[in-house]
Design a protein around this motif. Structure first.
Motif, short mmCIF file in Angstrom:
data_model
loop_
_atom_site.label_atom_id
_atom_site.label_comp_id
_atom_site.label_asym_id
_atom_site.label_seq_id
_atom_site.Cartn_x
_atom_site.Cartn_y
_atom_site.Cartn_z
N GLN A 245 45.73 37.44 41.34
CA GLN A 245 44.71 37.47 42.38
C GLN A 245 43.92 38.78 42.34
O GLN A 245 42.70 38.80 42.43
CB GLN A 245 45.38 37.33 43.74
CG GLN A 245 44.71 36.29 44.61
CD GLN A 245 45.59 35.95 45.78
OE1 GLN A 245 46.49 36.70 46.15
NE2 GLN A 245 45.32 34.80 46.41
N LEU A 246 44.70 39.88 42.20
CA LEU A 246 44.06 41.19 42.16
C LEU A 246 43.09 41.29 40.99
O LEU A 246 41.97 41.75 41.15
CB LEU A 246 45.13 42.28 42.02
CG LEU A 246 45.78 42.73 43.33
CD1 LEU A 246 46.84 43.78 43.05
CD2 LEU A 246 44.72 43.28 44.28
N SER A 247 43.56 40.85 39.80
CA SER A 247 42.69 41.02 38.63
C SER A 247 41.49 40.10 38.73
O SER A 247 40.39 40.45 38.33
CB SER A 247 43.46 40.76 37.34
OG SER A 247 43.64 39.40 37.14
N SER A 248 41.71 38.92 39.31
CA SER A 248 40.56 38.03 39.46
C SER A 248 39.60 38.59 40.51
O SER A 248 38.39 38.50 40.39
CB SER A 248 41.01 36.60 39.77
OG SER A 248 40.86 36.31 41.12
N GLN A 249 40.20 39.25 41.52
CA GLN A 249 39.38 39.90 42.53
C GLN A 249 38.48 40.95 41.89
O GLN A 249 37.29 41.02 42.16
CB GLN A 249 40.31 40.59 43.56
CG GLN A 249 39.64 40.97 44.85
CD GLN A 249 39.19 39.71 45.60
OE1 GLN A 249 39.87 38.71 45.56
NE2 GLN A 249 38.05 39.77 46.26
N SER A 250 39.10 41.75 40.97
CA SER A 250 38.31 42.83 40.40
C SER A 250 37.28 42.29 39.42
O SER A 250 36.19 42.84 39.29
CB SER A 250 39.21 43.89 39.76
OG SER A 250 39.47 43.55 38.43
N ALA A 251 37.60 41.15 38.76
CA ALA A 251 36.61 40.53 37.88
C ALA A 251 35.41 40.08 38.71
O ALA A 251 34.25 40.24 38.31
CB ALA A 251 37.22 39.35 37.14
N VAL A 252 35.70 39.52 39.88
CA VAL A 252 34.63 39.07 40.77
C VAL A 252 33.80 40.26 41.24
O VAL A 252 32.56 40.23 41.24
CB VAL A 252 35.21 38.30 41.98
CG1 VAL A 252 34.16 38.08 43.05
CG2 VAL A 252 35.78 36.96 41.51
#
Lengths: 95, 254
Positions: free
Chosen positions: B216-223
């Motif tokens: 979730q965190l990494s996808s958050q930062s990708a977003v």
């Protein structure tokens, strides 16, 4: 002597190759008994390559029985435990 | 100095003896065996077709997902253009999920491709062996009919019996492999039918709660990265001021 590689075909080998064949067979047994899977894969493929390279493939209309039979090339390590035990599949050449 | 026999050798020898015992009319036995071999070969071919079908299904799924990635990206840009960062974030989050799914699908397509290749190889080998058996059986039938020396026939019968048993073994292994792969191909179809692809491809097997949070965190930062890029492209150096109430309500309250 005639050697069959199961699921593949038969090869006619010069009697003089018996000792080397026996050696390679014993090596497979040693690797299997040591539980060395990577070593088994190398040794078994070496054994089959030796048969293919130093033997002559029998024609489709040849009806001779084999002196020795080796398992198929895709033999798994687990299956090898049932095949390569003790003296292996190639007995010692006559003294 | 009796050499020990492996299990395969024992099975083959038993089959040869069985065949020799009841070979009153070897021709009939051999023809029947040849027919069975051809039938099994059809089974292997069917297995290949099933794997190909499963692969095509996955490829269709892939192109659908690729389309949604493009669409979601466009939507995010549009939303940002309108100053609706909340909506843009939602679109980018979905795009991120779709991209993760795409990676999973690509991997599955590659795996099926490899399986297909293996099956094609074993089908070709099998075909060669069956052809060789056909030749052998015709030779021995001719010898039998010509009533040549009995000794020679019995030796030849051992040879052909060995070949027959060996084709049987090769066949059995090819059929087993085919069954395994067909089961995997079926599983792909079932997953798709049940619509569970999303869950499985988004988060691989065996992931725990922490993995999920990390993801979730990494996808958050990708977003966040994507949002920043869009801001830069649109010449908005800093986050825009809170969107006007009208635009915010336009989405949720309808």
């Amino acid at each position: 002597m005639i050697v069959r590689v199961m699921a593949e075909g038969q090869y006619r080998l010069d009697e003089g190759h018996h000792a080397r064949l026996d050696e390679l067979d014993d090596l497979v047994v040693a690797r299997v008994e040591a539980g060395d899977e990577a070593g088994y894969i190398t040794a078994f493929s070496e054994l089959l390559s030796f048969v293919r390279e130093s033997g002559e493939a029998l024609g489709p209309d040849d009806l001779e029985g084999s002196d020795f039979m080796l398992p198929p090339a895709d033999l798994s390590f687990e299956e090898a435990g049932n095949e390569f035990t003790g003296e292996g599949l190639i007995p010692d050449p006559p003294a | 100095m009796a050499g020990t026999s492996g299990r395969f050798t024992t099975v083959i020898k038993a089959k040869i003896n069985k065949m020799l015992d009841k070979a009153e009319d070897p021709g009939e036995t051999l023809d029947y065996s040849y027919q069975k071999q051809l039938e099994s070969l059809q089974g292997v071919k069917k297995g290949i077709a099933d794997v190909v079908t499963a692969k095509k299904r996955l490829q269709m799924q892939t192109s659908k997902l690729e389309q949604s990635v493009v669409k979601l990206d466009t939507q995010a840009r549009t939303a940002m253009g309108q100053g609706n960062e909340e909506l843009a974030r939602m679109a980018l989050e979905r795009k991120n999920v779709a991209q993760t799914e795409l990676q999973g699908l690509d991997q599955q397509v590659t795996e099926l491709e490899a399986q297909q290749q293996k099956l094609i190889e074993s089908e070709q080998k099998l075909r060669t062996k069956i052809e060789s058996f056909r030749t052998k059986k015709e030779v021995i039938k001719a010898q039998y009919n010509a009533a040549e020396a009995q000794v020679r026939i019995s030796e030849a019968a051992t040879g052909v019996g060995e070949e027959m048993a060996d084709v049987g073994l090769a066949m059995q292994r090819a059929v087993d492999k085919t069954e395994n792969m067909r089961a995997r191909a079926d599983a792909v179809g079932e997953l798709e039918a049940a619509g569970t692809f999303d869950d499985i491809t988004a988060l691989g097997d065996g992931q725990d709660d922490i993995d999920r949070q990390l993801h979730q965190l990494s996808s958050q930062s990708a977003v966040d990265d994507d949002l920043a890029k869009m801001r830069a492209e649109l010449g908005q150096g800093t986050p825009p001021p809170p969107a006007s109430p009208q635009i915010e309500k336009g989405e949720g309250a309808a």
